[in-house]
Scaffold this motif. Sequence first.
Motif, PDB file in Angstrom:
ATOM      1  N   TYR A  22       0.831  -1.199   0.000  1.00 42.48           N
ATOM      2  CA  TYR A  22       0.000   0.000   0.000  1.00 42.48           C
ATOM      3  C   TYR A  22       0.868   1.252   0.000  1.00 42.48           C
ATOM      4  O   TYR A  22       1.955   1.285   0.582  1.00 42.48           O
ATOM      5  N   LEU A  72      -6.724   1.835   3.919  1.00 41.30           N
ATOM      6  CA  LEU A  72      -8.129   1.450   3.980  1.00 41.30           C
ATOM      7  C   LEU A  72      -9.017   2.657   4.260  1.00 41.30           C
ATOM      8  O   LEU A  72     -10.104   2.797   3.677  1.00 41.30           O
ATOM      9  N   ARG A  80      -9.381   4.575   1.030  1.00 39.23           N
ATOM     10  CA  ARG A  80     -10.207   3.870   0.048  1.00 39.23           C
ATOM     11  C   ARG A  80     -11.678   3.888   0.446  1.00 39.23           C
ATOM     12  O   ARG A  80     -12.557   4.077  -0.395  1.00 39.23           O
ATOM     13  N   TRP A  81     -11.934   3.663   1.731  1.00 41.72           N
ATOM     14  CA  TRP A  81     -13.316   3.570   2.206  1.00 41.72           C
ATOM     15  C   TRP A  81     -13.873   4.906   2.680  1.00 41.72           C
ATOM     16  O   TRP A  81     -15.021   4.981   3.109  1.00 41.72           O
ATOM     17  N   ASP A 112     -12.053  -6.003   2.531  1.00 39.83           N
ATOM     18  CA  ASP A 112     -10.785  -6.195   1.828  1.00 39.83           C
ATOM     19  C   ASP A 112     -10.223  -7.527   2.302  1.00 39.83           C
ATOM     20  O   ASP A 112      -9.620  -7.625   3.370  1.00 39.83           O
ATOM     21  N   GLU A 113     -10.445  -8.575   1.504  1.00 41.49           N
ATOM     22  CA  GLU A 113     -10.036  -9.916   1.917  1.00 41.49           C
ATOM     23  C   GLU A 113      -8.528 -10.042   2.035  1.00 41.49           C
ATOM     24  O   GLU A 113      -8.026 -10.753   2.916  1.00 41.49           O
ATOM     25  N   SER A 114      -7.783  -9.367   1.171  1.00 41.92           N
ATOM     26  CA  SER A 114      -6.326  -9.485   1.198  1.00 41.92           C
ATOM     27  C   SER A 114      -5.730  -8.886   2.465  1.00 41.92           C
ATOM     28  O   SER A 114      -4.671  -9.313   2.930  1.00 41.92           O
TER      29      SER A 114
END
Length: 315
Positions: free
Chosen positions: A5, A46, A49-50, A110-112
Amino acid sequence: MRLRYGPSMRSAPPRIDDGVRRRLTSRFGAEAGPWFDELPAVLSVLAERWQVEFDSLIPRGSMSVVIRCWLTSGRPAVLKISPDRKRAKNEAAALDLWTTTHTPSVLAVDESAGALLIEAIEPGTPLAESPTYPDMEIVVELLTSLHTTGVPNPSYPPLAFRIEHLFNSGTRPYERRPELVDVVAPELYERGRQLATRLVQGVAPTALLHGDLTPNNILDGGNQRGLVAIDPAPCLGDDLAFDAVDLLLWQASDVDIITARAEQLAPAIGVDAGRLLDWCIAFAGMVALELAEAPDTARNRMEAAVTLADRAPKR
């Protein structure tokens, strides 16, 4: 997890306190260290992004870091992130498929990263912090709504796997405090495992179970929603009695209270009272061990769990 990231431009994540670090390190071992090192950067991305702003840490639980946050709309939310990415993925999928107000809505996944964003439950006080036992009607509503609205995705493990995991991981208090063998004898603990193994035989994988319906994972949703279940460890088994165990054992100061609860709850959720009590007997040794390790546990609660556990059949 390798860092993939870039830099974030939103609010900084809250500091992760020592208690959360200890609990996750106890759960995940050496891998927790590098995970915590990368966590601030992952959280910042995150958030970008969210489109969330961080608030305060929710300092409980041993599987995830949990943070209050706000959407740009002003709606409160909760961000969870865990080193156990598979569990986080299963949790998000189960919550997303339950069609009941007794589970929170999933807003993003976010599964990763092993992360999910869910709606905040208000007032959101865990049942474990309540001084009183809830009305049985409210307990029945929670259990039946979870049982009737869940989707038994075949990717989830069967109940037998979940039971094996619980009994294997449940011995950790013996490692941390070897003197607990004098409170809950390992032989008593194993009798519970054997009973649980017998009970799960023949249980069809045709219904979704929460899998971790402890008082810590049940929140007060207010008058509109009643009790709300969070943090599932979804598994498959058409035996609602399993999900009821922790609710029946919670705050019980003697065996008669547990028996009376089982006899009251069983017909309301459509299970046999004897089988419901057998599930409680199977897990009573594990619960007694947890109570013995916890600080400030009322002695009569621990003794009640030990007494109930001793009802498990002997070889």
